[in-house]
Design a protein around this motif. Structure first.
Motif, PDB file in Angstrom:
ATOM      1  N   TYR A  13      54.304  36.483 -26.156  1.00  0.00           N
ATOM      2  CA  TYR A  13      53.507  35.707 -27.112  1.00  0.00           C
ATOM      3  C   TYR A  13      53.511  36.515 -28.405  1.00  0.00           C
ATOM      4  O   TYR A  13      52.880  37.585 -28.473  1.00  0.00           O
ATOM      5  CB  TYR A  13      52.080  35.507 -26.604  1.00  0.00           C
ATOM      6  CG  TYR A  13      51.996  34.630 -25.365  1.00  0.00           C
ATOM      7  CD1 TYR A  13      52.257  33.258 -25.434  1.00  0.00           C
ATOM      8  CD2 TYR A  13      51.664  35.167 -24.119  1.00  0.00           C
ATOM      9  CE1 TYR A  13      52.177  32.457 -24.304  1.00  0.00           C
ATOM     10  CE2 TYR A  13      51.580  34.368 -22.992  1.00  0.00           C
ATOM     11  CZ  TYR A  13      51.841  33.012 -23.093  1.00  0.00           C
ATOM     12  OH  TYR A  13      51.762  32.216 -21.974  1.00  0.00           O
ATOM     13  N   VAL A  18      54.218  39.737 -21.958  1.00  0.00           N
ATOM     14  CA  VAL A  18      53.304  39.519 -20.825  1.00  0.00           C
ATOM     15  C   VAL A  18      54.025  39.342 -19.486  1.00  0.00           C
ATOM     16  O   VAL A  18      53.395  39.475 -18.449  1.00  0.00           O
ATOM     17  CB  VAL A  18      52.331  38.331 -21.070  1.00  0.00           C
ATOM     18  CG1 VAL A  18      51.485  38.592 -22.290  1.00  0.00           C
ATOM     19  CG2 VAL A  18      53.050  37.027 -21.168  1.00  0.00           C
ATOM     20  N   ALA A  37      45.903  37.714  -9.842  1.00  0.00           N
ATOM     21  CA  ALA A  37      44.596  37.704 -10.499  1.00  0.00           C
ATOM     22  C   ALA A  37      44.683  37.018 -11.862  1.00  0.00           C
ATOM     23  O   ALA A  37      45.768  36.708 -12.339  1.00  0.00           O
ATOM     24  CB  ALA A  37      44.114  39.141 -10.667  1.00  0.00           C
ATOM     25  N   ASN A  38      43.543  36.811 -12.492  1.00  0.00           N
ATOM     26  CA  ASN A  38      43.495  36.269 -13.848  1.00  0.00           C
ATOM     27  C   ASN A  38      44.328  37.158 -14.772  1.00  0.00           C
ATOM     28  O   ASN A  38      44.207  38.384 -14.730  1.00  0.00           O
ATOM     29  CB  ASN A  38      42.057  36.224 -14.381  1.00  0.00           C
ATOM     30  CG  ASN A  38      41.207  35.201 -13.643  1.00  0.00           C
ATOM     31  OD1 ASN A  38      40.214  35.555 -13.033  1.00  0.00           O
ATOM     32  ND2 ASN A  38      41.604  33.960 -13.667  1.00  0.00           N
ATOM     33  N   GLY A  39      45.158  36.518 -15.567  1.00  0.00           N
ATOM     34  CA  GLY A  39      45.938  37.276 -16.549  1.00  0.00           C
ATOM     35  C   GLY A  39      47.203  37.910 -15.996  1.00  0.00           C
ATOM     36  O   GLY A  39      47.920  38.603 -16.722  1.00  0.00           O
ATOM     37  N   THR A  43      50.614  31.425 -15.185  1.00  0.00           N
ATOM     38  CA  THR A  43      50.836  30.300 -16.095  1.00  0.00           C
ATOM     39  C   THR A  43      52.045  30.566 -16.987  1.00  0.00           C
ATOM     40  O   THR A  43      52.874  29.666 -17.217  1.00  0.00           O
ATOM     41  CB  THR A  43      49.573  30.068 -16.947  1.00  0.00           C
ATOM     42  OG1 THR A  43      48.518  29.645 -16.082  1.00  0.00           O
ATOM     43  CG2 THR A  43      49.804  29.010 -18.016  1.00  0.00           C
ATOM     44  N   THR A  44      52.172  31.798 -17.452  1.00  0.00           N
ATOM     45  CA  THR A  44      53.290  32.132 -18.335  1.00  0.00           C
ATOM     46  C   THR A  44      54.622  31.976 -17.611  1.00  0.00           C
ATOM     47  O   THR A  44      55.620  31.566 -18.217  1.00  0.00           O
ATOM     48  CB  THR A  44      53.116  33.562 -18.888  1.00  0.00           C
ATOM     49  OG1 THR A  44      51.841  33.652 -19.535  1.00  0.00           O
ATOM     50  CG2 THR A  44      54.210  33.902 -19.887  1.00  0.00           C
ATOM     51  N   ARG A  47      55.406  28.460 -17.832  1.00  0.00           N
ATOM     52  CA  ARG A  47      55.802  28.154 -19.216  1.00  0.00           C
ATOM     53  C   ARG A  47      57.214  28.652 -19.514  1.00  0.00           C
ATOM     54  O   ARG A  47      57.940  28.039 -20.305  1.00  0.00           O
ATOM     55  CB  ARG A  47      54.835  28.814 -20.198  1.00  0.00           C
ATOM     56  CG  ARG A  47      53.500  28.116 -20.267  1.00  0.00           C
ATOM     57  CD  ARG A  47      52.680  28.707 -21.411  1.00  0.00           C
ATOM     58  NE  ARG A  47      51.329  28.182 -21.405  1.00  0.00           N
ATOM     59  CZ  ARG A  47      50.242  28.907 -21.682  1.00  0.00           C
ATOM     60  NH1 ARG A  47      50.357  30.188 -22.009  1.00  0.00           N
ATOM     61  NH2 ARG A  47      49.056  28.353 -21.654  1.00  0.00           N
ATOM     62  N   GLU A  84      47.762  23.742 -16.436  1.00  0.00           N
ATOM     63  CA  GLU A  84      46.367  24.149 -16.273  1.00  0.00           C
ATOM     64  C   GLU A  84      45.544  23.258 -17.210  1.00  0.00           C
ATOM     65  O   GLU A  84      45.933  23.047 -18.347  1.00  0.00           O
ATOM     66  CB  GLU A  84      46.276  25.594 -16.768  1.00  0.00           C
ATOM     67  CG  GLU A  84      45.402  26.504 -16.004  1.00  0.00           C
ATOM     68  CD  GLU A  84      45.569  27.950 -16.508  1.00  0.00           C
ATOM     69  OE1 GLU A  84      45.172  28.836 -15.782  1.00  0.00           O
ATOM     70  OE2 GLU A  84      46.086  28.180 -17.611  1.00  0.00           O
ATOM     71  N   GLU A 161      47.310  25.572 -10.858  1.00  0.00           N
ATOM     72  CA  GLU A 161      45.891  25.602 -10.461  1.00  0.00           C
ATOM     73  C   GLU A 161      45.293  24.198 -10.323  1.00  0.00           C
ATOM     74  O   GLU A 161      44.306  23.863 -10.965  1.00  0.00           O
ATOM     75  CB  GLU A 161      45.072  26.396 -11.482  1.00  0.00           C
ATOM     76  CG  GLU A 161      45.648  27.785 -11.702  1.00  0.00           C
ATOM     77  CD  GLU A 161      44.686  28.905 -11.375  1.00  0.00           C
ATOM     78  OE1 GLU A 161      43.725  28.670 -10.629  1.00  0.00           O
ATOM     79  OE2 GLU A 161      44.939  30.016 -11.868  1.00  0.00           O
ATOM     80  N   GLN A 194      44.948  29.999  -7.319  1.00  0.00           N
ATOM     81  CA  GLN A 194      44.088  31.151  -7.016  1.00  0.00           C
ATOM     82  C   GLN A 194      43.509  31.033  -5.613  1.00  0.00           C
ATOM     83  O   GLN A 194      43.141  32.025  -5.001  1.00  0.00           O
ATOM     84  CB  GLN A 194      42.931  31.242  -8.021  1.00  0.00           C
ATOM     85  CG  GLN A 194      43.389  31.515  -9.429  1.00  0.00           C
ATOM     86  CD  GLN A 194      42.712  32.731 -10.042  1.00  0.00           C
ATOM     87  OE1 GLN A 194      41.961  33.436  -9.382  1.00  0.00           O
ATOM     88  NE2 GLN A 194      42.986  32.974 -11.304  1.00  0.00           N
TER      89      GLN A 194
HETATM   90  N1  LIG Z   1      48.872  31.833 -26.048  1.00  0.00           N
HETATM   91  C1  LIG Z   1      48.733  33.135 -25.785  1.00  0.00           C
HETATM   92  N2  LIG Z   1      48.764  34.071 -26.761  1.00  0.00           N
HETATM   93  C2  LIG Z   1      48.652  35.384 -26.482  1.00  0.00           C
HETATM   94  N3  LIG Z   1      48.472  35.887 -25.254  1.00  0.00           N
HETATM   95  C3  LIG Z   1      48.409  35.023 -24.235  1.00  0.00           C
HETATM   96  C4  LIG Z   1      48.536  33.606 -24.433  1.00  0.00           C
HETATM   97  N4  LIG Z   1      48.430  33.000 -23.235  1.00  0.00           N
HETATM   98  C5  LIG Z   1      48.252  33.985 -22.329  1.00  0.00           C
HETATM   99  N5  LIG Z   1      48.244  35.196 -22.919  1.00  0.00           N
HETATM  100  C6  LIG Z   1      48.105  36.503 -22.232  1.00  0.00           C
HETATM  101  O1  LIG Z   1      49.202  36.649 -21.333  1.00  0.00           O
HETATM  102  C7  LIG Z   1      48.787  37.253 -20.118  1.00  0.00           C
HETATM  103  C8  LIG Z   1      49.169  36.353 -18.966  1.00  0.00           C
HETATM  104  O2  LIG Z   1      48.447  35.141 -19.082  1.00  0.00           O
HETATM  105  P1  LIG Z   1      48.633  33.902 -18.092  1.00  0.00           P
HETATM  106  O3  LIG Z   1      47.909  32.762 -18.689  1.00  0.00           O
HETATM  107  O4  LIG Z   1      50.063  33.735 -17.788  1.00  0.00           O
HETATM  108  O5  LIG Z   1      47.890  34.441 -16.789  1.00  0.00           O
HETATM  109  P2  LIG Z   1      47.465  33.674 -15.464  1.00  0.00           P
HETATM  110  O6  LIG Z   1      47.987  34.515 -14.326  1.00  0.00           O
HETATM  111  O7  LIG Z   1      47.880  32.273 -15.501  1.00  0.00           O
HETATM  112  O8  LIG Z   1      45.877  33.827 -15.504  1.00  0.00           O
HETATM  113  P3  LIG Z   1      44.720  32.793 -15.044  1.00  0.00           P
HETATM  114  O9  LIG Z   1      44.577  32.997 -13.578  1.00  0.00           O
HETATM  115  O10 LIG Z   1      43.530  33.275 -15.787  1.00  0.00           O
HETATM  116  O11 LIG Z   1      45.140  31.410 -15.418  1.00  0.00           O
HETATM  117  C9  LIG Z   1      47.292  37.490 -20.252  1.00  0.00           C
HETATM  118  O12 LIG Z   1      47.106  38.824 -20.617  1.00  0.00           O
HETATM  119  C10 LIG Z   1      46.881  36.556 -21.359  1.00  0.00           C
HETATM  120  O13 LIG Z   1      45.780  37.074 -22.067  1.00  0.00           O
END
Ligand SMILES: Nc1ncnc2c1ncn2[C@@H]1O[C@H](COP(=O)(O)OP(=O)(O)OP(=O)(O)O)[C@@H](O)[C@H]1O
Ligand SMILES: [Mg+2]
Length: 236
Positions: A13, A18, A37-39, A43-44, A47, A84, A161, A194
């Motif tokens: 990003y 990430v 876990a979260n983060g 999701t990435t 994407r 999501e 999710e 999750q």
């Molecule tokens: N649009 C964005 N701009 C900058 N950083 C981002 C963006 N989206 C996600 N991140 C960062 O990228 C990392 C991975 O995020 P991601 O959303 O892929 O995690 P996740 O495993 O899906 O988490 P969750 O369980 O909370 O949905 C995190 O540190 C998040 O803060």
């Protein structure tokens, strides 16, 4: 035959990295879970496949390199993303949302039959076909989001999710229907979840991400048996 393959995938990003070398392999008709876990980067990772984040590494689908394609090009190849937060169009009716899902298809009869199939798969939507999506409950919106993705007749569904924010019984209903959809359609799936119990009810194999890397990959049965998975994701 492998349908989707991610090898050493990175994602950014802006300047912030990430994903740090994620691998994932989805056979044709297979279903693969992503836990973490979260983060962690779940999701990435989705994407990265659907072309909405800048990536490095190798992403192949149906034997072709899809990394760097635009989201509409990825969708046209047969990948549907249920994001999501669901992403249904609030001002449009349930039926209109389903038809939007089929916008790349031709053949009115087949589309109409698939709308009927969706309403059979998610009977809760039947009485609501003319309601605006914004007026649906969270569970109904999730059902609509999955149904809309199915309407594109994809080879691969990316599911992010689907249980988020739903009462346990509603989440179970949604997953029961997705399992049926998988059985009847043979659509391959990447399932971010999750709630590991729900994930394991739908996937054959899964990978656990931690700060943008795979830390564990195995069959559902193997992972379910591991102490660290039980403690972190299965509540015991
Ligand atoms: N649009 C964005 N701009 C900058 N950083 C981002 C963006 N989206 C996600 N991140 C960062 O990228 C990392 C991975 O995020 P991601 O959303 O892929 O995690 P996740 O495993 O899906 O988490 P969750 O369980 O909370 O949905 C995190 O540190 C998040 O803060
Ligand atoms: Mg996420």
């Amino acid at each position: 035959m492998t349908l989707l393959e991610l090898a050493d995938v990175t994602a950014f990003y802006g300047p912030v990295q990430v994903l740090d070398g994620v691998s994932l392999s989805v056979p044709e008709g297979g279903s693969v879970g992503i836990l973490g876990a979260n983060g962690a980067g779940k999701t990435t990772t989705l994407r990265a496949v659907s072309g909405t984040v800048r990536t490095g590494g190798r992403i192949t689908f149906d034997g072709r390199d899809i990394r760097g394609l635009r989201p509409d090009q990825v969708a046209a190849l047969g990948i549907a993303h249920v994001p999501e937060g669901r992403g249904t169009l609030g001002q449009l009716s349930v039926r209109e949302n389903l038809l939007v899902g089929a916008y790349l298809r031709k053949g009115r009869k087949a589309i109409s039959a698939d709308v009927d199939y969706c309403l059979d798969l998610f009977p809760q939507l039947q009485d609501r076909v003319s309601s605006r999506a914004a007026a649906l409950s969270g569970g109904e919106q999730q059902m609509l989001a999955v149904a809309r993705a199915f309407m594109a007749k994809p080879k691969l569904l990316l599911l992010d999710e689907a249980s988020l924010g739903l009462a346990p019984s509603t989440a179970k209903t949604v997953y029961d229907s997705i399992r049926r959809l998988r059985r009847e359609s043979g659509i391959a799936m990447v399932v971010v979840e999750q709630n590991a119990n729900l994930a394991f009810s739908l996937v054959d194999t899964a990978t656990v991400l931690e700060t943008g890397r795979n830390v564990l990959t195995g069959s559902s049965a193997e992972l379910k048996g591991m102490d660290e998975i039980r403690r972190a994701y299965l509540g015991g």
